[in-house]
Design a protein around this motif. Structure first.
Motif, PDB file in Angstrom:
ATOM      1  N   ASP A 194       0.820  -1.209   0.000  1.00  0.00           N
ATOM      2  CA  ASP A 194       0.000   0.000   0.000  1.00  0.00           C
ATOM      3  C   ASP A 194       0.854   1.260   0.000  1.00  0.00           C
ATOM      4  O   ASP A 194       0.474   2.275  -0.594  1.00  0.00           O
ATOM      5  N   ARG A 195       2.040   1.209   0.597  1.00  0.00           N
ATOM      6  CA  ARG A 195       2.898   2.400   0.628  1.00  0.00           C
ATOM      7  C   ARG A 195       3.610   2.614  -0.703  1.00  0.00           C
ATOM      8  O   ARG A 195       3.808   3.760  -1.124  1.00  0.00           O
ATOM      9  N   GLU A 198       0.841   4.206  -2.782  1.00  0.00           N
ATOM     10  CA  GLU A 198       0.558   5.598  -2.398  1.00  0.00           C
ATOM     11  C   GLU A 198       1.692   6.516  -2.831  1.00  0.00           C
ATOM     12  O   GLU A 198       1.466   7.655  -3.270  1.00  0.00           O
ATOM     13  N   ARG A 238      -4.015  -0.957  -6.277  1.00  0.00           N
ATOM     14  CA  ARG A 238      -4.090   0.245  -5.434  1.00  0.00           C
ATOM     15  C   ARG A 238      -3.715   1.502  -6.214  1.00  0.00           C
ATOM     16  O   ARG A 238      -4.254   2.574  -5.963  1.00  0.00           O
TER      17      ARG A 238
END
Length: 337
Positions: A194-195, A198, A238
Motif C-alpha cells: 500500500d505504501r 501511495e 491500489r
C-alpha cells in the motif's frame, strides 16, 4: 607493485550480486593501470551477468554451484566442466590471483594455490597468502574495502563508480521512467504494497512521469524461489488510474539489468537490485532495514537513504519517500530534447 609490466591477473568473486558489483571499481582501476595486461574474473552463474559486456575484462570464467544447476544439468556434468575450466586456468601461468572478498577464505586459498599463480592476494592473516591485507577495522564501504587491493599495484586515489554495461539495443524509455523494485530478501527490508502504491500516486500527481514496477515473479510461499506476484498485483490495483505503470517481473538477472537500463532513477530497498541500479548510474531512493547503510549504500551515484531507528522499513512513511524523491530530482539527468 606487480612483478610483471603486463601481468595476467585473475579476480575471484563468487558470492552475491551486490558484492560483485562492488568489485567492478577495482577491476576498472586494474585495467587502467595495466592496459596491455590480461584481466580475468572467476564468478558463479548466479552473479556472472553483472560482468556481461564489461570492457575491462578479457575473459569471464563461470562455474555453476550445485544448488544453482538447471533442470537439465547433472551434478557430474557441472563438476566435470568446472574441472576443465580450472585446468585451463592452471595452464595459463597466471601472475596474480586476487581473492577479492574482504574476509578470510581458506577454501578459496586452496583453490588458488592449485592454479599455481606467482602470487595469491587476499584478506586476513593466512600463511598461504603471498600478500595479505588486514581485515577492515574502519567501517569502510564494501567498495573501499575491496579497493585496498589497488594500492598493491601502485594505484592511488578513490575508487571510481561501479560499472554495469547495459545490454546492446537497450536504451532509456521515451518518457521519464522511475524503476520501483518491490522485492527484498530480508523481512526487515520489505516495504508494504500500500505504501509503494501511495508513493507512486503522490509522485505521479506532481507531473508527467511513469513507473516501471519490478519484482521477482512467483508465489510468496514457494520454498525454493519465493516471489512477489501477489504483492505486485496489490500495488497495481491500489495505484489504479492514479499513475502510469509498466509491469516488469524479472525472472533472471539479465532481465533485471535490461529493465533498469530503461529507467532514469530508482526506488527500492537495499539489495542486489539497488547495486545493479548504481552500476547503471541511476540516482536512487533506497530503504534500509536491518543492514549496514555505511557499508552497503549505493556507490558512485546520487542517492537518498532512509533507515528508521527500528531498522525495519515498515516504519518508513510515504511522505519520507516522496520527500526523498523530490530532493533527488535535481540529480536525475535531463533528457535530450
Amino acid at each position: 607493485m606487480s612483478p610483471h609490466p603486463n601481468p595476467k591477473i585473475l579476480i575471484i568473486r563468487r558470492d552475491n550480486i551486490g558484492d560483485l558489483v562492488c568489485t567492478t571499481p577495482l577491476i576498472a582501476a586494474l585495467r587502467q593501470r595495466f592496459p596491455e595486461g590480461w584481466l580475468g574474473a572467476l564468478v558463479n552463474s548466479y552473479n556472472a551477468p553483472v560482468l556481461d559486456g564489461n570492457p575491462d575484462l578479457d575473459e569471464v570464467f563461470v562455474y555453476t554451484k550445485a544448488k544453482h544447476r538447471g533442470q537439465n544439468e547433472s551434478l557430474p556434468g557441472i563438476l566435470w566442466r568446472r574441472l576443465m575450466m580450472m585446468r585451463r586456468l592452471r595452464r595459463m601461468q597466471l601472475d596474480d590471483v586476487i581473492l577479492a572478498a574482504p574476509a578470510p577464505q581458506p577454501r578459496l586459498i586452496a583453490l588458488a594455490r592449485w592454479l599455481k599463480p606467482k602470487r595469491i592476494i587476499g584478506f586476513g592473516e593466512n600463511g598461504r597468502l603471498d600478500v595479505s591485507l588486514p581485515l577492515d577495522t574502519e567501517d569502510r564501504h564494501e567498495v573501499e574495502d575491496v579497493f585496498r587491493i589497488a594500492a598493491i599495484y601502485g594505484i592511488d586515489g578513490p575508487p571510481p563508480p561501479c560499472r554495469i554495461v547495459a545490454p546492446a539495443g537497450v536504451s532509456p524509455a521515451p518518457t521519464l521512467t522511475i524503476g520501483v523494485h518491490i522485492s527484498a530478501r530480508k523481512p526487515s527490508q520489505r516495504w508494504p504494497a500500500d505504501r509503494f502504491a501511495e508513493t507512486m500516486r503522490a509522485i505521479a500527481a506532481q507531473g508527467p512521469i511513469r513507473f516501471m514496477l519490478l519484482w521477482s515473479p512467483g508465489a510468496e510461499d514457494n520454498p525454493l524461489h519465493p516471489g512477489d506476484d501477489t504483492k505486485a498485483q496489490d500495488v497495481l490495483e491500489r495505484v489504479g488510474a492514479g499513475a502510469t505503470v509498466i509491469s516488469r517481473p524479472t525472472q533472471t538477472l539479465p532481465e533485471l539489468i535490461a529493465a533498469l537500463a530503461e529507467c532514469d532513477a530508482m526506488i527500492c530497498a537495499d539489495g542486489g537490485a539497488m547495486h545493479i541500479g548504481a552500476g547503471l548510474g541511476l540516482p536512487i531512493v533506497c530503504l534500509f532495514g536491518n543492514s549496514g547503510a555505511g557499508r552497503w549504500r549505493p556507490w558512485g551515484v546520487p542517492y537518498r537513504l532512509l533507515q528508521p531507528p527500528s531498522f525495519d522499513v515498515a516504519d518508513v512513511g510515504v511522505d519520507e519517500v516522496v520527500t526523498a524523491f523530490n530532493a533527488l530530482k535535481a540529480d536525475i539527468p535531463a533528457r535530450a530534447p
